[in-house]
Scaffold this motif. Sequence first.
Motif, PDB file in Angstrom:
ATOM      1  N   ALA A 597       0.829  -1.202   0.000  1.00 25.35           N
ATOM      2  CA  ALA A 597       0.000   0.000   0.000  1.00 25.35           C
ATOM      3  C   ALA A 597       0.864   1.253   0.000  1.00 25.35           C
ATOM      4  CB  ALA A 597      -0.931  -0.018   1.223  1.00 25.35           C
ATOM      5  N   MET A 598       1.949   1.215   0.764  1.00 20.34           N
ATOM      6  CA  MET A 598       2.805   2.397   0.850  1.00 20.34           C
ATOM      7  C   MET A 598       3.449   2.702  -0.501  1.00 20.34           C
ATOM      8  SD  MET A 598       4.520   1.479   4.499  1.00 20.34           S
ATOM      9  CE  MET A 598       5.776   2.700   4.616  1.00 20.34           C
ATOM     10  N   MET A 599       3.955   1.665  -1.130  1.00 17.87           N
ATOM     11  CA  MET A 599       4.640   1.873  -2.403  1.00 17.87           C
ATOM     12  C   MET A 599       3.645   2.310  -3.475  1.00 17.87           C
ATOM     13  SD  MET A 599       7.798   1.599  -2.144  1.00 17.87           S
ATOM     14  CE  MET A 599       7.726   2.294  -0.525  1.00 17.87           C
ATOM     15  N   LYS A 600       2.466   1.761  -3.374  1.00 14.64           N
ATOM     16  CA  LYS A 600       1.454   2.126  -4.351  1.00 14.64           C
ATOM     17  C   LYS A 600       1.119   3.600  -4.204  1.00 14.64           C
ATOM     18  CE  LYS A 600      -2.150   0.003  -6.835  1.00 14.64           C
ATOM     19  NZ  LYS A 600      -3.554  -0.253  -6.525  1.00 14.64           N
ATOM     20  N   LEU A 601       1.025   4.038  -2.970  1.00 18.55           N
ATOM     21  CA  LEU A 601       0.743   5.438  -2.716  1.00 18.55           C
ATOM     22  C   LEU A 601       1.852   6.290  -3.317  1.00 18.55           C
ATOM     23  CD1 LEU A 601      -0.995   7.571  -1.284  1.00 18.55           C
ATOM     24  CD2 LEU A 601       0.472   7.290   0.705  1.00 18.55           C
ATOM     25  N   ALA A 602       3.076   5.845  -3.118  1.00 17.48           N
ATOM     26  CA  ALA A 602       4.212   6.596  -3.647  1.00 17.48           C
ATOM     27  C   ALA A 602       4.108   6.706  -5.163  1.00 17.48           C
ATOM     28  CB  ALA A 602       5.509   5.917  -3.258  1.00 17.48           C
ATOM     29  N   VAL A 603       3.765   5.615  -5.792  1.00 14.87           N
ATOM     30  CA  VAL A 603       3.676   5.618  -7.246  1.00 14.87           C
ATOM     31  C   VAL A 603       2.507   6.492  -7.703  1.00 14.87           C
ATOM     32  CG1 VAL A 603       3.273   4.182  -9.272  1.00 14.87           C
ATOM     33  CG2 VAL A 603       4.769   3.382  -7.462  1.00 14.87           C
ATOM     34  N   ASP A 604       1.411   6.415  -6.944  1.00 15.50           N
ATOM     35  CA  ASP A 604       0.226   7.169  -7.336  1.00 15.50           C
ATOM     36  C   ASP A 604       0.359   8.660  -7.079  1.00 15.50           C
ATOM     37  OD1 ASP A 604      -0.872   4.903  -8.204  1.00 15.50           O
ATOM     38  OD2 ASP A 604      -2.162   4.549  -6.454  1.00 15.50           O
ATOM     39  N   GLU A 647       8.500  -8.332  -6.089  1.00  8.84           N
ATOM     40  CA  GLU A 647       7.337  -8.737  -6.882  1.00  8.84           C
ATOM     41  C   GLU A 647       6.668  -7.512  -7.504  1.00  8.84           C
ATOM     42  OE1 GLU A 647       4.581 -11.221  -4.594  1.00  8.84           O
ATOM     43  OE2 GLU A 647       2.994 -10.231  -5.728  1.00  8.84           O
ATOM     44  N   MET A 648       6.552  -6.460  -6.675  1.00  8.70           N
ATOM     45  CA  MET A 648       5.910  -5.246  -7.169  1.00  8.70           C
ATOM     46  C   MET A 648       6.685  -4.668  -8.329  1.00  8.70           C
ATOM     47  SD  MET A 648       4.675  -2.973  -4.000  1.00  8.70           S
ATOM     48  CE  MET A 648       3.864  -1.742  -4.971  1.00  8.70           C
ATOM     49  N   CYS A 649       8.000  -4.622  -8.152  1.00  7.24           N
ATOM     50  CA  CYS A 649       8.832  -4.030  -9.189  1.00  7.24           C
ATOM     51  C   CYS A 649       8.663  -4.797 -10.496  1.00  7.24           C
ATOM     52  CB  CYS A 649      10.296  -4.055  -8.775  1.00  7.24           C
ATOM     53  SG  CYS A 649      10.629  -2.905  -7.464  1.00  7.24           S
ATOM     54  N   GLN A 650       8.442  -6.095 -10.357  1.00  9.18           N
ATOM     55  CA  GLN A 650       8.324  -6.903 -11.563  1.00  9.18           C
ATOM     56  C   GLN A 650       6.953  -6.774 -12.192  1.00  9.18           C
ATOM     57  OE1 GLN A 650       9.554 -10.596 -10.032  1.00  9.18           O
ATOM     58  NE2 GLN A 650      11.566 -10.495 -10.973  1.00  9.18           N
ATOM     59  N   GLU A 651       5.944  -6.620 -11.348  1.00 10.68           N
ATOM     60  CA  GLU A 651       4.587  -6.716 -11.874  1.00 10.68           C
ATOM     61  C   GLU A 651       3.824  -5.415 -11.839  1.00 10.68           C
ATOM     62  OE1 GLU A 651       3.047  -9.956  -9.667  1.00 10.68           O
ATOM     63  OE2 GLU A 651       4.480 -11.333 -10.587  1.00 10.68           O
ATOM     64  N   THR A 652       3.395  -5.039 -10.635  1.00  7.69           N
ATOM     65  CA  THR A 652       2.411  -3.961 -10.569  1.00  7.69           C
ATOM     66  C   THR A 652       3.010  -2.569 -10.705  1.00  7.69           C
ATOM     67  OG1 THR A 652       2.535  -4.315  -8.212  1.00  7.69           O
ATOM     68  CG2 THR A 652       0.605  -5.171  -9.336  1.00  7.69           C
ATOM     69  N   ALA A 653       4.196  -2.382 -10.215  1.00  9.89           N
ATOM     70  CA  ALA A 653       4.741  -1.027 -10.204  1.00  9.89           C
ATOM     71  C   ALA A 653       6.140  -1.015 -10.796  1.00  9.89           C
ATOM     72  CB  ALA A 653       4.752  -0.486  -8.780  1.00  9.89           C
ATOM     73  N   ARG A 654       6.202  -1.185 -12.100  1.00 18.73           N
ATOM     74  CA  ARG A 654       7.503  -1.264 -12.752  1.00 18.73           C
ATOM     75  C   ARG A 654       8.317   0.004 -12.604  1.00 18.73           C
ATOM     76  NH1 ARG A 654       8.169  -5.436 -16.265  1.00 18.73           N
ATOM     77  NH2 ARG A 654       6.391  -6.826 -16.411  1.00 18.73           N
ATOM     78  N   GLU A 655       7.600   1.115 -12.393  1.00 16.12           N
ATOM     79  CA  GLU A 655       8.290   2.390 -12.239  1.00 16.12           C
ATOM     80  C   GLU A 655       9.343   2.341 -11.152  1.00 16.12           C
ATOM     81  OE1 GLU A 655       6.021   6.328 -12.441  1.00 16.12           O
ATOM     82  OE2 GLU A 655       4.489   4.796 -12.204  1.00 16.12           O
ATOM     83  N   LEU A 656       9.042   1.509 -10.138  1.00 17.97           N
ATOM     84  CA  LEU A 656       9.922   1.481  -8.987  1.00 17.97           C
ATOM     85  C   LEU A 656      11.206   0.705  -9.243  1.00 17.97           C
ATOM     86  CD1 LEU A 656       7.370   0.916  -6.130  1.00 17.97           C
ATOM     87  CD2 LEU A 656       8.843   2.893  -6.410  1.00 17.97           C
ATOM     88  N   SER A 657      11.180  -0.105 -10.307  1.00 17.25           N
ATOM     89  CA  SER A 657      12.286  -1.051 -10.409  1.00 17.25           C
ATOM     90  C   SER A 657      13.671  -0.399 -10.466  1.00 17.25           C
ATOM     91  CB  SER A 657      12.057  -2.005 -11.575  1.00 17.25           C
ATOM     92  OG  SER A 657      11.892  -1.295 -12.751  1.00 17.25           O
TER      93      SER A 657
END
Lengths: 720, 452
Positions: A597-604, A647-657
Amino acid sequence: MGAQKKGGARVSDDTEEQTRQRLQAILLADSFTTKFRPVTLERPKVLLPLANVPMIDYTLAWLESAGIEEVFVFCCAHSTQITDYLQTSSEQQSHPNLLVRTIESHRSISAGDALRYIYEQQTETSQIQGDFVLVSGDTVSNMPLADLIREHRERKKKDEKAIMTMVIKKSKPSPMTRQSRLGTDELFVAVDPVTKQLLHYEVDHVRGSVCLDKALMESNPSVMICNDMQDCYIDVCSPEVLSLFEDNFDYQHLRRDFFKGVLGDDIMGYKIFTHEIGSSYASRVDNFRSYDTVSKDIIQRWTYPYVPDVNFSGNRPLKVGRQGVYKASDVVQSRSADVGACSVVGYGTKIGNGGRVLNSVIGNGCCIGADVVIEGSYVWDNVVIEDGCEIRNAIVCDGVRIRAGAVLQPGVVLSFKVVVGRGFVVPAYSKVSLLQQPMKEDSDEELEYADSSSGTADRLSGLSLEMESKGSELGPDGVGYIWEVCEGAHDEEWKHSVAPIPEDKLAEIIQAMEDDDTEDEIVPRKSEELKSDVDSVNTDVNDPGDDYGYFEREVEGTFLRAVEEGIKVELGILEINSLRLSYNMESADCAGAIFYAMMKLAVDTPHSSLRELSENASSIIAKWKGLLGNYVKHTDEQIEVIMKFEEMCQETARELSPLFAQILQVLYDKEVVQEDAILRWAEEKAGADEADKVYLQQCEAFIQWLKEASEEEDEEEEED
Amino acid sequence: MDFQVVILAGGFSSNLQPLVSKEVPKALLPVANRPVLSYVLDLLESSNLKDLIVVVEGEDAALKVGGWISSACVDRLHVEVAAVAENVGTAGALRAIAHHLTAKDILIVSGDIVSDVSPGAVAATHRRHDASVTAMLCAEPVSGPSESGVASGKDKTKKPACYDIIGLDSSKQFLLHIATGVEIKKDTRIKKSILRAAGKMEIRSDLMDSHIYAFKRSVLQKVLDQKPTFRSLKEDVLPYLVRTQLRSEVFPDEKTVEDNGKNNMQNNELVLSQILSNASLPSFHQVYESFLNSRKTHKCCVYIADESKYCVRLNSIQAYMDVNRDVIGDANHLSGYSFSAHHNIVHPSAELGSKTTVGPHCMLGEGSQVGDKCSVKRSVIGRHCRIGSNVKVVNSVVMDHATIGDGCSIQGSVICSNAQLQERVSLRDCQVEAGYVVYAGGEHKGETFARK
């Protein structure tokens, strides 16, 4: 308490009680809504004329003929007007076999309040003795009640929990008119086809599907879901209903709250049953559209004997002619004037040369000028319509004056004593009143009542003077305010108005039906293909995964709320703990979900560059590390966080990778993850495929540094 | 009738292990000493459906089934046996044999049904409504759900028994909603659009889909082509057709093709079908189409078997026991045997020892020998079995050529052919694989004996 006492008494001399029990009804002379505004600001809804007879007279006449002996009329808004009216009608002996008692309360703002008030009154004077019929004062019906009440009583005798029987009626068969005929929302009821028990009641036009609880399906081998029924709002209730309202002081609406409460409550196990009527008529006037529909039904004699040519409650019967034209004997109609099919013209009304009236109701003492066209409209008493006006699908209240050449477009409502200026065109769906629109729209407390009626009248007279001096929104010589349509209600306007539904709206409905269909289509098909792809063994295994998905979403929602509302970390922990318990999750799962949730917030959060994104992420981590830290006390949980991140970096939030290493360092700096966890993660990953090692390589330097640092520490320790 | 019948006879179903083996594919499992497939063939023959394709999973199984068919009924029926790969699912099996299908309508019957519901009636219902698919529904079997939720029991999984949830229109002719398999355990969601169109829907959880379907061939082939991922008729194809009945994707092409030549005939058929279905009112599909003229609809119909009819699918061991019990018990008209005054069948060539009793609802096959002081209750004993003395057989099935030693007690168990129980074995709720030897004196409960 009163109810209990009576229950005891009934057991002792059951049959005797039944025979001498009086048939009683409660009539709610207030609908607690604002659908009929602005008209209801000046006169209560139950006194509005339907085919020139006040609504309440239809209800009372029906109750009387159906064998009800005593009716309690609950008045709230404009209670003095109602009591006065009932007073005079009782003096005139219009309902000789019906004892009408009035109950007044000004504090009630909902049907629930009304019933609570009645209950309180009842314990003092013991007015309601047993089963009673609950109706609202805007009901038009000719159904027999005796059988229904007997049915209810017999069921009650067998099953103590059967406290209510509601009346439903089949609506017209076409899927289009079903929802539009009465202007009400679509109704979905689920009924047990054998016992007729009500199992589900849903008035909701948002969702695309009806959801039946699986427990319901397990306990009932057969359930009938109906969309082609209308709720008549005629209920036979046992005294328990009143006490239920008393116990649940938050019940407001008879259906929305009460049904939901009763159907959803397994502990008390109260049951509601339905009774479908076939040949007789029952409908409620709920909004302008049902006003229109019911008026037409009355003119077409579906409601017989409650039709304009029968004196059913002291009204002066009209003469019925061909094609459903009802005319008072003293109507003065010019030779060239034409009163067409399905029309009612009241006493003392004059119609000038070349006037045309079709499908309309015209009240008493109206004066209609030359070449006036009135179609599909409702013109109440003492209205003056000057030459050359055109009125289509409008409601025109008492004392209105429409000056020459004015035009009312479909859906217009003119409240009392409004004056429409010469040649003025009132735009479609406008509502016009001498009273200004109340500024504050309090949708919860839908108050129909203004002050006492005399006060309103005073204010009105002053107001009209003032208005006339400064001109008005209705042309230079008009008087009245055109109400603005409040937001949200705009879409509903066409639905509730007397005007026929415009073509484009019909098209929209059809479109909506199609869209509905397609929208739903996507969801099941997706799951379908998933299901058929994976082996069915996997679906079982997948179930917890699915659960985790829900859990993750819930955690995300909680976290976002916490961020928005600035909730303290401790409270956030409490909330997430409760989620964790209800979903039966490990604290590692919580850690993963929160981090997600935290990372998603950051991306959003809006950002323009990677640096900004990384700053966002670090600030969020810094702010909420307390929350996350609560769940990452062990190394395993910390590893879970890292894995989740990967997992997030690979799938849902590639921006973070590209930021993987940076953020990992932040996590380390903020002591969310410790070096043990990182090193163990690195060890685990070392054996993985090349593809999986992308992130490991990214933070190689960091890990190297960690390793060295720990070695140094070790060395230091050794030196010590 | 221009109907082609496809019998999905399965292969070596894992659900029924150890009952099925390399020698006995599922279709040939004996029910009251006759292969289960023979019940289906008799049923079809009684409806005068004689043009059959039997689809068997796996070449070996197909050979076995083909051999039996050619010996048993080649003179009466026109049967083709087609082998398909294992584990392709029911939809996959149909895809594989699609080129054999030529008739206008296809009747698909699972090969493991023991029933007396007339498939002809299903076919007639299908024709009368000009439906895209007609499914036969029957009441849940009395013995509890034997439905495994897996299409014809071929998929290699065991699932807890569950029911179907079925939505019907008010005339009980159309299928509006179906939930099978895992969906049952979730809350039932019903689309409002279909409720709007139909007005009423009756949701039944006491009916089950009995796996007899009539499909319009064009529709079936279209769905199989369009949806390559569909594996199961019951779980994928049927729900898909039901779901899309108001926004059909299976029609447009076909209409244009057929309209060219057969326009007249189609109109006639339409009129005819309306007359037949007594339809003074158009069905809700037609009403719906008239509102949304861009839409095509197709009809999904049901034939609901009378409650007194028997219909059980043999797709679990429990179901196997139930079917055997019923066929010689309550539903004995299915067995085709004539029962004695004691409600049992003892073949004239069977030998019974002294003081041995064979109770009602029992069957004793040709040439079997039962020793002294035995008691057989509610059980089926195959041909040429040798049963010692002091043996109790209750609620069990003993297949051909089994040997049971003295003093055994068998309850609620299945002993497959050529199996041997040595002396004083006590079995309760066990299954013994074909040719297996259970050693003397063992007491077993709820076990499965099979060579690994």
